[in-house]
Scaffold this active site. Structure first.
Site, PDB file in Angstrom:
ATOM      1  N   HIS A  55       0.829  -1.210   0.000  1.00 31.16           N
ATOM      2  CA  HIS A  55       0.000   0.000   0.000  1.00 31.16           C
ATOM      3  C   HIS A  55       0.866   1.265   0.000  1.00 31.16           C
ATOM      4  CE1 HIS A  55      -3.889  -1.978   0.203  1.00 31.16           C
ATOM      5  NE2 HIS A  55      -3.304  -2.860   0.985  1.00 31.16           N
TER       6      HIS A  55
ATOM      7  N   ASP B 112       1.906  -4.375  -9.321  1.00 30.79           N
ATOM      8  CA  ASP B 112       1.744  -5.725  -9.866  1.00 30.79           C
ATOM      9  C   ASP B 112       2.261  -5.819 -11.305  1.00 30.79           C
ATOM     10  OD1 ASP B 112       0.380  -5.885  -7.479  1.00 30.79           O
ATOM     11  OD2 ASP B 112      -1.614  -5.880  -8.399  1.00 30.79           O
TER      12      ASP B 112
ATOM     13  N   SER C  80      -2.693 -12.511 -10.787  1.00 28.48           N
ATOM     14  CA  SER C  80      -3.009 -13.237 -12.019  1.00 28.48           C
ATOM     15  C   SER C  80      -3.620 -12.285 -13.051  1.00 28.48           C
ATOM     16  CB  SER C  80      -3.956 -14.394 -11.734  1.00 28.48           C
ATOM     17  OG  SER C  80      -5.138 -13.917 -11.131  1.00 28.48           O
ATOM     18  N   SER C  81      -4.361 -11.266 -12.606  1.00 26.47           N
ATOM     19  CA  SER C  81      -4.966 -10.367 -13.602  1.00 26.47           C
ATOM     20  C   SER C  81      -3.923  -9.433 -14.214  1.00 26.47           C
ATOM     21  CB  SER C  81      -6.134  -9.590 -13.017  1.00 26.47           C
ATOM     22  OG  SER C  81      -5.747  -8.921 -11.851  1.00 26.47           O
TER      23      SER C  81
ATOM     24  N   TYR D  30     -10.200  -1.340  -0.786  1.00 29.26           N
ATOM     25  CA  TYR D  30      -8.958  -0.847  -1.405  1.00 29.26           C
ATOM     26  C   TYR D  30      -9.133   0.615  -1.827  1.00 29.26           C
ATOM     27  CZ  TYR D  30      -4.897  -0.646  -4.467  1.00 29.26           C
ATOM     28  OH  TYR D  30      -3.704  -0.287  -5.058  1.00 29.26           O
TER      29      TYR D  30
ATOM     30  N   GLY E  52      -7.515 -15.054  -7.755  1.00 26.71           N
ATOM     31  CA  GLY E  52      -8.196 -14.572  -6.559  1.00 26.71           C
ATOM     32  C   GLY E  52      -7.377 -14.767  -5.293  1.00 26.71           C
TER      33      GLY E  52
ATOM     34  N   LEU F 224      -2.051 -12.913  -6.065  1.00 33.99           N
ATOM     35  CA  LEU F 224      -0.743 -13.150  -6.692  1.00 33.99           C
ATOM     36  C   LEU F 224      -0.663 -12.495  -8.064  1.00 33.99           C
ATOM     37  CD1 LEU F 224      -0.281 -16.900  -5.650  1.00 33.99           C
ATOM     38  CD2 LEU F 224       0.739 -14.881  -4.579  1.00 33.99           C
TER      39      LEU F 224
HETATM   40  C1  GLA Z   1      -2.828  -4.532  -4.995  1.00 33.66           C
HETATM   41  C2  GLA Z   1      -2.680  -3.423  -6.029  1.00 33.66           C
HETATM   42  C3  GLA Z   1      -1.249  -2.848  -5.998  1.00 33.66           C
HETATM   43  C4  GLA Z   1      -0.836  -2.460  -4.590  1.00 33.66           C
HETATM   44  C5  GLA Z   1      -1.129  -3.589  -3.601  1.00 33.66           C
HETATM   45  C6  GLA Z   1      -0.902  -3.187  -2.177  1.00 33.66           C
HETATM   46  O1  GLA Z   1      -2.031  -5.629  -5.340  1.00 33.66           O
HETATM   47  O2  GLA Z   1      -2.960  -3.919  -7.317  1.00 33.66           O
HETATM   48  O3  GLA Z   1      -1.150  -1.751  -6.882  1.00 33.66           O
HETATM   49  O4  GLA Z   1      -1.436  -1.264  -4.198  1.00 33.66           O
HETATM   50  O5  GLA Z   1      -2.475  -4.055  -3.709  1.00 33.66           O
HETATM   51  O6  GLA Z   1       0.457  -2.972  -1.948  1.00 33.66           O
END
Ligand code: GLA
Length: 377
Positions: free
Chosen positions: A32, A169, A124-125, A221, A119, A122
């Site tokens: 985060h 990600d 995947s998307s 989120y 889900g 990790l």
């Molecule tokens: C998800 C979001 C990332 C990041 C993390 C938390 O994976 O896709 O961009 O904010 O949460 O670190």
């Protein structure tokens, strides 16, 4: 050419023009922080999503998974934010984003297969979106560098799917290299490959897919992200990354919840920098306590943990792990454990899950692996 190309041929009746692979990711530390313009330290998993693709002259898109016979099919006019549901929204969104960016793009046949649990936090998307950006750009003659692919893939999630994620990600999937963690400054986008070879230090990274049902992940989120933006405005800084006097900032914020969120983000950025120093100087074991501190902060200050996750972390630590924490966005998903006692940690976690009546977790170890690449031709 491999299995996925064969599956493409039997699904669509002709061979693909290319095959691409993009991995899922683990975030070692730096949670985060990305949407606060801070630091992250992920690495790529050995588990990948593979995409076989070919261009089409009629502008249509057909998308299929190697595991099902269902085909998503749409015409160019159908590609609008909110119009496509389910996982096909990611590849459909890629074509929309490329068009929005003024890049050459037409129709696409796409078949994907994946060994990344879905889900589970990790990414995947992100792997799906990154692989599709690489495929579509390349089939229509655009050369993109990996960080540009990551940016476009993030835009698919933000503007087409409607998830306000940061760049963690997609960057992890695109820019990671084998044997390294990826240290990234999400403000400047500067990256450094930091050697991370757990087995050389007698360590493993045990990944625990807690299988905790995701609870309203996206709403939470987005709410966390808005809180951080509100706190930054209240403190008069462009982003929480710029808070360098934490006690002063805490004293200036009237709202206790905002104070907790800010404390997490500022401390987490400092933990990433410390973890990078430790890895650079060949002391990976000492990263363990930072992982645990990150977990406590995410549990108590950022409030993104759930009982299944805390149970796995506590069970691993009581079995002597060097450190453990939730990884990814939270509200379920995976825990990572840094340990030289994989078997003892795994036993302890399974036992604690049985005692609490939780569904059995799924466990595997992961080595820092290669980022996204073209596999064929
Ligand atoms: C998800 C979001 C990332 C990041 C993390 C938390 O994976 O896709 O961009 O904010 O949460 O670190």
């Amino acid at each position: 050419m491999g299995e996925v190309a064969g599956a493409f041929a039997s699904a669509f009746g002709y061979g693909p023009e290319g095959v691409w692979a993009a991995p899922g990711r683990i975030n070692l530390i730096g949670e985060h922080t990305d949407y606060n313009e801070g630091f992250v330290l992920p690495f790529a998993l050995p588990r990948t999503l593979t995409a076989a693709a070919a261009s089409r002259s009629d502008g249509r898109v057909r998308v299929r998974s190697g595991r099902s016979t269902q085909v998503f099919e749409a015409g160019p006019a159908d590609l609008a934010p909110g119009a496509v549901r389910g996982w096909a929204a990611y590849p459909a969104g890629v074509l929309w984003v490329l068009r929005e960016e003024g890049l050459p793009v037409g129709g696409l046949d796409l078949l994907v297969d994946s060994t990344i649990p879905t889900g589970a936090g990790l990414s995947s998307s992100a792997a799906l979106t990154c692989a599709t950006v690489m495929a579509a750009a390349s089939l229509y003659g655009t050369v993109l560098d990996p960080s540009e692919v990551a940016r476009l893939a993030q835009r698919v999630e933000n503007d087409f799917v409607g998830v306000p994620c940061g760049i963690l990600d997609q960057s992890a999937s695109m820019l990671s290299t084998e044997g390294h963690a990826l240290f990234m400054d999400t403000r400047t986008m500067a990256v450094e490959q930091v050697p991370f070879d757990p087995p050389a230090a007698g360590l493993s990274v045990l990944v625990v897919d807690t299988r905790a049902p995701h609870r309203l992940v996206e709403g939470h989120y987005a709410e966390r992200r808005r809180s951080c933006e509100r706190a930054a405005r209240a403190l008069g800084v462009p982003a929480l990354r710029d808070v360098d006097d934490l006690p002063g900032a805490l004293a200036a914020l009237p709202d206790e919840v905002l104070r907790r969120r800010v404390r997490h983000v500022v401390a987490e950025n400092a933990r990433v920098l410390r973890a990078v120093e430790l890895l650079r100087s060949g002391r990976p074991r000492e990263v363990g306590p930072l992982l645990t501190a990150s977990h406590v902060s995410l549990r108590d200050d950022y409030e993104v943990s759930v009982p299944e996750v805390d149970t796995a972390v506590d069970a691993a630590l009581s079995a002597g792990a060097a450190g453990a924490r939730i990884t990814g966005g939270g509200f379920g998903g995976c825990v990572i454990v840094l340990t030289d006692r994989v078997e003892a940690c795994a036993r302890s976690i399974r036992l604690a899950y049985r005692e609490r009546g939780f569904a059995p977790p799924s466990l595997f170890t992961a080595l820092p692996s290669a980022g996204a690449r073209r596999l064929y031709p």
